[in-house]
Design a protein around this motif. Structure first.
Motif, PDB file in Angstrom:
ATOM      1  N   VAL A 118     153.825 -32.245  75.810  1.00 19.30           N
ATOM      2  CA  VAL A 118     153.720 -30.990  76.559  1.00 19.30           C
ATOM      3  C   VAL A 118     155.073 -30.287  76.485  1.00 19.30           C
ATOM      4  O   VAL A 118     156.126 -30.940  76.423  1.00 19.30           O
ATOM      5  CB  VAL A 118     153.306 -31.251  78.032  1.00 19.30           C
ATOM      6  N   LYS A 119     155.039 -28.961  76.440  1.00 20.67           N
ATOM      7  CA  LYS A 119     156.268 -28.187  76.330  1.00 20.67           C
ATOM      8  C   LYS A 119     156.147 -26.936  77.198  1.00 20.67           C
ATOM      9  O   LYS A 119     155.109 -26.280  77.211  1.00 20.67           O
ATOM     10  CB  LYS A 119     156.515 -27.801  74.871  1.00 20.67           C
ATOM     11  N   TYR A 120     157.217 -26.632  77.925  1.00 16.95           N
ATOM     12  CA  TYR A 120     157.267 -25.432  78.775  1.00 16.95           C
ATOM     13  C   TYR A 120     158.246 -24.434  78.165  1.00 16.95           C
ATOM     14  O   TYR A 120     159.359 -24.796  77.775  1.00 16.95           O
ATOM     15  CB  TYR A 120     157.702 -25.787  80.194  1.00 16.95           C
ATOM     16  N   PHE A 121     157.819 -23.151  78.093  1.00 19.69           N
ATOM     17  CA  PHE A 121     158.621 -22.101  77.471  1.00 19.69           C
ATOM     18  C   PHE A 121     159.001 -21.044  78.502  1.00 19.69           C
ATOM     19  O   PHE A 121     158.132 -20.536  79.216  1.00 19.69           O
ATOM     20  CB  PHE A 121     157.827 -21.402  76.362  1.00 19.69           C
ATOM     21  N   TRP A 122     160.274 -20.707  78.566  1.00 22.33           N
ATOM     22  CA  TRP A 122     160.733 -19.520  79.282  1.00 22.33           C
ATOM     23  C   TRP A 122     160.841 -18.403  78.246  1.00 22.33           C
ATOM     24  O   TRP A 122     161.749 -18.405  77.409  1.00 22.33           O
ATOM     25  CB  TRP A 122     162.086 -19.752  79.935  1.00 22.33           C
ATOM     26  N   LEU A 123     159.917 -17.450  78.279  1.00 20.49           N
ATOM     27  CA  LEU A 123     159.857 -16.412  77.257  1.00 20.49           C
ATOM     28  C   LEU A 123     160.860 -15.305  77.548  1.00 20.49           C
ATOM     29  O   LEU A 123     161.013 -14.865  78.690  1.00 20.49           O
ATOM     30  CB  LEU A 123     158.442 -15.832  77.183  1.00 20.49           C
ATOM     31  N   GLY A 124     161.540 -14.832  76.513  1.00 20.11           N
ATOM     32  CA  GLY A 124     162.566 -13.812  76.680  1.00 20.11           C
ATOM     33  C   GLY A 124     161.988 -12.453  77.021  1.00 20.11           C
ATOM     34  O   GLY A 124     160.926 -12.059  76.527  1.00 20.11           O
ATOM     35  N   ASP A 125     162.675 -11.719  77.901  1.00 20.13           N
ATOM     36  CA  ASP A 125     162.266 -10.355  78.253  1.00 20.13           C
ATOM     37  C   ASP A 125     162.344  -9.458  77.022  1.00 20.13           C
ATOM     38  O   ASP A 125     163.204  -9.631  76.144  1.00 20.13           O
ATOM     39  CB  ASP A 125     163.176  -9.788  79.343  1.00 20.13           C
ATOM     40  N   ALA A 126     161.444  -8.474  76.952  1.00 22.70           N
ATOM     41  CA  ALA A 126     161.425  -7.587  75.795  1.00 22.70           C
ATOM     42  C   ALA A 126     160.926  -6.211  76.191  1.00 22.70           C
ATOM     43  O   ALA A 126     160.188  -6.045  77.168  1.00 22.70           O
ATOM     44  CB  ALA A 126     160.537  -8.167  74.693  1.00 22.70           C
ATOM     45  N   THR A 127     161.346  -5.227  75.425  1.00 21.43           N
ATOM     46  CA  THR A 127     160.854  -3.862  75.557  1.00 21.43           C
ATOM     47  C   THR A 127     159.813  -3.613  74.477  1.00 21.43           C
ATOM     48  O   THR A 127     160.091  -3.795  73.284  1.00 21.43           O
ATOM     49  CB  THR A 127     161.996  -2.844  75.409  1.00 21.43           C
ATOM     50  N   ALA A 128     158.607  -3.224  74.888  1.00 24.86           N
ATOM     51  CA  ALA A 128     157.536  -2.945  73.927  1.00 24.86           C
ATOM     52  C   ALA A 128     157.693  -1.525  73.396  1.00 24.86           C
ATOM     53  O   ALA A 128     158.112  -0.614  74.114  1.00 24.86           O
ATOM     54  CB  ALA A 128     156.177  -3.113  74.590  1.00 24.86           C
ATOM     55  N   GLN A 129     157.331  -1.341  72.120  1.00 25.46           N
ATOM     56  CA  GLN A 129     157.424  -0.021  71.520  1.00 25.46           C
ATOM     57  C   GLN A 129     156.196   0.263  70.667  1.00 25.46           C
ATOM     58  O   GLN A 129     155.534  -0.651  70.169  1.00 25.46           O
ATOM     59  CB  GLN A 129     158.681   0.091  70.657  1.00 25.46           C
ATOM     60  N   THR A 130     155.898   1.549  70.511  1.00 25.85           N
ATOM     61  CA  THR A 130     154.859   1.983  69.568  1.00 25.85           C
ATOM     62  C   THR A 130     155.458   3.089  68.716  1.00 25.85           C
ATOM     63  O   THR A 130     156.025   4.048  69.252  1.00 25.85           O
ATOM     64  CB  THR A 130     153.612   2.529  70.308  1.00 25.85           C
ATOM     65  N   GLY A 131     155.361   2.926  67.396  1.00 27.21           N
ATOM     66  CA  GLY A 131     155.888   3.935  66.487  1.00 27.21           C
ATOM     67  C   GLY A 131     157.368   4.186  66.665  1.00 27.21           C
ATOM     68  O   GLY A 131     157.837   5.308  66.460  1.00 27.21           O
ATOM     69  N   GLY A 132     158.131   3.154  67.069  1.00 26.60           N
ATOM     70  CA  GLY A 132     159.565   3.293  67.272  1.00 26.60           C
ATOM     71  C   GLY A 132     159.955   3.860  68.616  1.00 26.60           C
ATOM     72  O   GLY A 132     161.146   4.025  68.902  1.00 26.60           O
ATOM     73  N   THR A 133     158.972   4.140  69.487  1.00 27.26           N
ATOM     74  CA  THR A 133     159.255   4.707  70.811  1.00 27.26           C
ATOM     75  C   THR A 133     159.020   3.663  71.895  1.00 27.26           C
ATOM     76  O   THR A 133     157.899   3.157  72.034  1.00 27.26           O
ATOM     77  CB  THR A 133     158.357   5.921  71.091  1.00 27.26           C
ATOM     78  N   PRO A 134     160.046   3.287  72.668  1.00 28.93           N
ATOM     79  CA  PRO A 134     159.846   2.304  73.745  1.00 28.93           C
ATOM     80  C   PRO A 134     158.888   2.839  74.802  1.00 28.93           C
ATOM     81  O   PRO A 134     158.923   4.020  75.162  1.00 28.93           O
ATOM     82  CB  PRO A 134     161.259   2.139  74.331  1.00 28.93           C
ATOM     83  N   VAL A 135     158.005   1.952  75.299  1.00 30.10           N
ATOM     84  CA  VAL A 135     157.039   2.367  76.314  1.00 30.10           C
ATOM     85  C   VAL A 135     157.184   1.591  77.621  1.00 30.10           C
ATOM     86  O   VAL A 135     156.632   2.013  78.638  1.00 30.10           O
ATOM     87  CB  VAL A 135     155.590   2.214  75.799  1.00 30.10           C
TER      88      VAL A 135
END
Length: 384
Positions: free
Chosen positions: A348-365
């Motif tokens: 079993v493995k637990y992951f702390w996922l890194g924060d991220a900014t989502a983008q569409t077409g190069g524009t952050p949303v």
């Protein structure tokens, strides 16, 4: 500090079998550890990942789908100097489904969804000029398919875009070498996998014609999508450090930098709607990952491992189809060997996922923060 042949063989198989949640579309980690087992060996395993990825800022609940993937391998020591093997895994993939509610990623009827699947079969032949060295290489057969739907305000006029990519096959290759000293469970290997170029048939559609009939030429297109799964390097190290105890490490590099998938209709529609051709998926940085840990044989039947891991991610901002940037992880695995020639392993493995900014077409949303995942794995190994 000495290891018997049996103790060494048991410990060498203890690398945790739990699944990964890695940068880009990376999924299995593409290990060839089964091929480096002593003698004749076969294994089959399954890994399951339960991720939780959300955005309070964008009012998005969990958009990451649970998924599982199997793996299998067989290795035969044909002669003292020649070994052959066959490995199966699912190296790259994506599973995501946003809620249908009206908002950034839903239109009130459907939500944005993505499913990407790959299958790999690797054939290997190894040459062992001495007991210590192993040189190996072989071809790789790979298939890829995808089904992606974009919905919601984040995609502006492109909400309603669909693409279905038919399963398509292509070929690559693998080469590497390993060095070992069995008496002290020392083993080091370096494995390179080539990129694999795909030209897959696809069907794209948009709803732009319902907004403006003059754009009906952008409503449907059968085309070919070019996509190249990335080249990679795996470095595996392990050594005995005490009686019945070994330390191990895996380092992995994947060339995601400049990776992009550019379907024709999407490029045309986004250029018209946004003034700039948009990629369906792209990444800006290479992935670097590492796992280090310890394995210990408690009795002739019971063994265990503990490991920590790090993944750099493949750049930030990231695609809305996988809005995390890397992770830290901790994992534990256990192995039960009812007899000398086979074992059952679970982890079993637990992951702390890194924060991220989502983008569409190069524009952050918007931002996705404070997310995690749990992976489970089970494997059966048999020596014959």
């Amino acid at each position: 500090m000495k290891f018997t042949a049996l103790s060494s063989a048991i410990l060498l198989s203890l690398i945790p079998s739990t699944s990964v949640f890695a940068a880009g579309l990376d999924r299995s980690g593409q290990s060839i550890s089964a091929f480096l087992q002593p003698g004749n060996y076969a294994e089959a395993g399954i890994s399951v990942l339960d991720p939780k990825v959300k955005s309070n800022q964008l009012n998005v609940g969990d958009m990451a789908e649970d998924y599982y993937f199997p793996s299998a391998a067989v290795k035969v020591q044909a002669t003292d100097k020649i070994s052959v093997g066959l490995l199966y895994d699912q190296p790259f993939g994506a599973d995501a489904q946003y809620e249908s509610k009206l908002g950034a990623f839903g239109n009130g009827i459907e939500g944005t969804g993505v499913e990407v699947k790959t299958h790999n079969i690797t054939a290997l032949i190894g040459y062992q000029p001495t007991e210590n060295w192993n040189l190996y290489a072989g071809p790789v057969y790979q298939t890829v398919e995808a089904d992606i739907k974009l919905r919601g305000a984040a995609y502006s006029l492109l909400s309603g875009y669909n693409i279905k990519v038919d399963q398509e096959e292509a070929y690559g290759w693998l080469a590497g070498f390993a060095y070992q000293i069995p008496e002290i469970a020392l083993k080091a290997s370096v494995t390179y996998r080539s990129e694999i170029k795909h030209e897959a048939k696809s069907v794209e559609s948009t709803t732009l014609a319902s907004i403006n009939p003059a754009l009906s030429f952008l409503s449907y297109k059968e085309s070919t999508v070019d996509a190249t799964t990335p080249q990679s390097v795996n470095i595996d190290l392990q050594t005995g450090i005490a009686q019945n105890t070994l330390a191990f490490a895996n380092l992995r590099w994947v060339h995601w930098d400049q990776f992009a998938v550019k379907p024709e209709l999407l490029a045309q529609a986004s250029a018209l709607a946004k003034g700039k051709a948009q990629n369906l998926i792209d990444y800006s940085d290479d992935q670097w990952s590492a796992t280090v840990g310890l394995g210990h044989k408690f009795t002739n039947k019971w063994s265990g491992t503990a490991a920590v891991g790090y993944d750099s991610g493949a750049g930030n901002p990231v695609t809305t189809l996988g809005p995390t940037e890397g992770y830290w992880s901790v994992g534990m695995g256990g192995q039960y060997s009812p007899a000398e020639n086979y074992f059952i392993q679970a982890g079993v493995k637990y992951f702390w996922l890194g924060d991220a900014t989502a983008q569409t077409g190069g524009t952050p949303v918007g931002d996705f923060e404070d997310n995690h995942a749990i992976g489970y794995g089970m494997k059966i190994g048999y020596r014959f």
